[in-house]
Design a protein around this motif. Structure first.
Motif, PDB file in Angstrom:
ATOM      1  N   GLY A  45       0.801  -1.208   0.000  1.00  0.00           N
ATOM      2  CA  GLY A  45       0.000   0.000   0.000  1.00  0.00           C
ATOM      3  C   GLY A  45       0.841   1.268   0.000  1.00  0.00           C
ATOM      4  O   GLY A  45       2.056   1.249  -0.166  1.00  0.00           O
ATOM      5  N   MET A  94      -9.068  -1.073   2.897  1.00  0.00           N
ATOM      6  CA  MET A  94      -8.927  -1.418   1.484  1.00  0.00           C
ATOM      7  C   MET A  94     -10.267  -1.332   0.774  1.00  0.00           C
ATOM      8  O   MET A  94     -11.293  -1.786   1.280  1.00  0.00           O
ATOM      9  CB  MET A  94      -8.396  -2.853   1.355  1.00  0.00           C
ATOM     10  N   GLU A  98      -9.219  -3.745  -5.287  1.00  0.00           N
ATOM     11  CA  GLU A  98      -7.768  -3.769  -5.098  1.00  0.00           C
ATOM     12  C   GLU A  98      -7.234  -5.196  -5.152  1.00  0.00           C
ATOM     13  O   GLU A  98      -6.160  -5.452  -5.695  1.00  0.00           O
ATOM     14  CB  GLU A  98      -7.395  -3.119  -3.762  1.00  0.00           C
ATOM     15  N   GLN A  99      -7.984  -6.127  -4.592  1.00  0.00           N
ATOM     16  CA  GLN A  99      -7.530  -7.520  -4.564  1.00  0.00           C
ATOM     17  C   GLN A  99      -8.753  -8.444  -4.556  1.00  0.00           C
ATOM     18  O   GLN A  99      -9.312  -8.755  -3.508  1.00  0.00           O
ATOM     19  CB  GLN A  99      -6.655  -7.783  -3.323  1.00  0.00           C
ATOM     20  N   TYR A 113      -4.321  -1.824   3.567  1.00  0.00           N
ATOM     21  CA  TYR A 113      -3.086  -1.770   2.793  1.00  0.00           C
ATOM     22  C   TYR A 113      -2.489  -0.373   2.830  1.00  0.00           C
ATOM     23  O   TYR A 113      -2.864   0.510   2.058  1.00  0.00           O
ATOM     24  CB  TYR A 113      -3.347  -2.216   1.350  1.00  0.00           C
ATOM     25  N   ALA A 290       3.010  -0.949  -7.880  1.00  0.00           N
ATOM     26  CA  ALA A 290       1.588  -0.626  -8.061  1.00  0.00           C
ATOM     27  C   ALA A 290       1.380   0.626  -8.900  1.00  0.00           C
ATOM     28  O   ALA A 290       0.269   0.860  -9.399  1.00  0.00           O
ATOM     29  CB  ALA A 290       0.924  -0.447  -6.699  1.00  0.00           C
TER      30      ALA A 290
END
Length: 569
Positions: A45, A94, A98-99, A113, A290
């Motif tokens: 992050g 989060m 993002e995931q 994150y 990222a």
């Protein structure tokens, strides 16, 4: 393919790499850097600097655009947890997308994150384990035997407690060993009443101060960290500008940085750990930036995996090679299995008709706590292990007049009629690890970074259901004995993971056939890789786990330094 950087490989090489900057990762960085190792800390992050990046830390309630509660469209950005995300802390959670994950069964996976991870958001409860907990699996045959006992961990508990600052009482309970405590917060009059009732009616049940990571009496070590006394603001999850509670941002990371040995790299999504077939060990970590979405590789002799339990499992599962086609260190096929967590489903509330001439002043960032009392010394119930209980109380001044002007108004405002005290309790039960509760990589679905999505396949068992039923029965009985009214005991039915205490998947043990890590948190089959976050846990006990993660991490990091000096890594 890895990004072809014109810098020499030597400039990408460190003595140690730590994956993750949260509670355990911060401790790994501190211990490794203090011991002279040039250490790279990777965080997926953004960066969060202590004080500077706490934008809501001192905001008044009327300064929030939505009055604190996010509107529906904002809640949706955080998925199912959105309704519980407060406007003052939304920047630390989060967001969806993002995931991505695949949930074969409902699972509440909460992620934070940023640098500091969830150490900015945790409940700060810190209890030691006892041998009752470390010996649990060996005693009843569920999970595998822990390769450590309390005597192995006691000095490391002391080590991290002194540095972190833990408020609490010396209670003299075998099932909850005492620690290195600062002055505790006060119990309310209702908590003291409940404490007395429990002591009069039960032999092995005790209500105590909830031990918590707050600096109530700053010692020299806390002053050196730049931390001050807890101000009792109860705004902890916004980030504490005083450093009154322990977080990686206020404590371990700045300490590591001060040595000159730490390099912090945010926006670094770890793809996998690099294994060198010829050398027979891990040599580095492969990341995706990222921001530019490019691959980069960093190298080190020692690697600490502290990405949070489920992400640590994901990284190891994705670290494949000819030697480890099923994930790094996964010769026995158990990586990702025996995932566990805590059972928070049991809840109870009520009200006290007593003490209506009394109200609390100031704020208490902790609460009281009833340590485990079920199946302590013999199997006495139809479920295994047990549960602890958090207990809180609050008073409300409900009636006063705003009529009049000047002296008359002032008199009316102070002529208050106090209302009842409201009480609540919540269980923290030990969930028995079973092989069916697992995580694995999806065969084809990938996240936005091209990393396989994690499949979550975890569910409650009959043991959990029986434990909830017992909690509701026993707490109702205790509330009745205390004279509480309007008692409402219930099963929340929450999904696994709602406690934010995911554990297991890379468990410790004696035997490489039945565990992934040895007693020093090393992978049995890749000795220079250490896992010291929740993924390493063999069982969960009933205590909040963060203090144990910290102790394991400090212990393993110092062992790694010694082994590196000996040339064993």
């Amino acid at each position: 393919m890895p990004h072809l950087n014109i810098k020499a490989k030597e400039e990408m090489t460190y003595d140690a790499i730590v994956i993750g900057s949260g509670i355990s990762g911060g401790w790994a960085a501190k211990e490794l850097c203090e011991n002279g190792l040039k250490t790279l800390v990777l965080e997926r992050g953004r960066d969060v600097k202590h004080i500077k990046d706490y934008p809501t830390a001192s905001k008044h309630p009327w300064e929030f655009e939505f009055g604190g509660k996010l509107p529906l469209e904002k809640q949706q950005e955080f998925g199912r947890r959105g309704a519980r995300v407060h406007e003052s802390t939304a920047h630390f959670w989060m967001k969806e997308g993002e995931q991505e994950t695949v949930q074969e069964k409902p699972f509440q996976w909460t992620r934070g994150y940023q640098v500091g991870g969830k150490s900015l958001l945790w409940a700060r409860q810190t209890q030691r384990w006892s041998d009752l907990d470390f010996e649990g699996p060996a005693r009843d045959g569920y999970a595998v035997d822990w390769p450590v006992r309390y005597k192995d961990m006691a000095p490391w508990y002391s080590h991290v407690e002194k540095f972190s600052g833990i408020a609490g009482n010396k209670d003299g309970l075998a099932q909850l060993p005492d620690g290195e405590f600062l002055k505790p917060f006060d119990l309310s009059c209702v908590e003291r009443h409940f404490q007395k009732v429990i002591a009069q009616n039960y032999e092995n049940r005790h209500l105590i101060h909830g031990r918590c990571a707050h600096v109530t009496e700053p010692q020299d070590i806390h002053t050196q960290q730049g931390r001050a006394k807890c101000q009792h603001r109860n705004l902890c999850n916004r980030g504490c500008p005083f450093g009154g509670y322990f977080s990686a941002n206020a404590s371990t990371l700045p300490w590591a940085e001060r040595t000159g040995n730490m390099t912090l790299r945010p926006h670094s999504v770890v793809h996998s750990i690099i294994y060198d077939e010829a050398k027979g060990k891990a040599t580095g970590v492969r990341i995706i930036d990222a921001n530019d979405m490019q691959f980069y590789e960093y190298y080190a002799d020692v690697i600490f995996v502290n990405a949070s339990a489920l992400n640590s499992n994901l990284i190891l599962l994705n670290s494949i090679s000819d030697r480890f086609p099923n994930g790094l260190g996964n010769d026995n096929g158990l990586l990702g299995k025996y995932i566990s967590w805590h059972n928070y489903r049991g809840q109870i509330s009520g009200r006290s008709e007593d003490f209506q001439d009394t109200m609390s002043t100031g704020k208490n960032p902790s609460h009281s706590y009833i340590p485990r009392f079920r199946n302590l010394y013999k199997q006495e119930t139809d479920f295994l292990r047990g549960y602890a209980v958090g207990f809180g109380s609050s008073s409300r001044a409900v009636q006063f007049s705003r009529e009049g002007v000047g002296a008359e108004l002032k008199a009316n405002l102070f002529d208050r009629k106090l209302g009842p005290w409201w009480v609540s309790g919540w269980m923290q039960g030990e969930v028995i690890p079973i092989e069916q509760n697992h995580v694995r990589l999806h065969e084809s679905l990938k996240d936005k970074y091209g990393i396989p999505q994690l499949v979550l396949s975890c569910d409650w068992t009959e043991n959990d259901d029986k434990m909830v039923a017992d909690y509701m029965e026993q707490m109702t009985e205790m509330f009745e004995k205390a004279g509480f009214t309007q008692i409402n005991a219930r099963d929340s039915g929450a999904a696994p993971g709602s406690d934010i205490h995911e554990m297991g998947g890379v468990r410790m043990g004696h035997d490489p056939k039945t565990s992934l890590l040895n007693k020093w948190n090393q992978l049995h089959h890749c000795k220079n890789v250490f896992v010291t976050d929740g993924a390493c846990m063999t069982s969960t006990a009933t205590q909040n786990p963060s203090l144990t993660y910290m102790a394991f991490t400090a212990r393993a990091a110092n062992y790694a330094v010694e082994e590196l000096k000996k040339g064993n890594l």
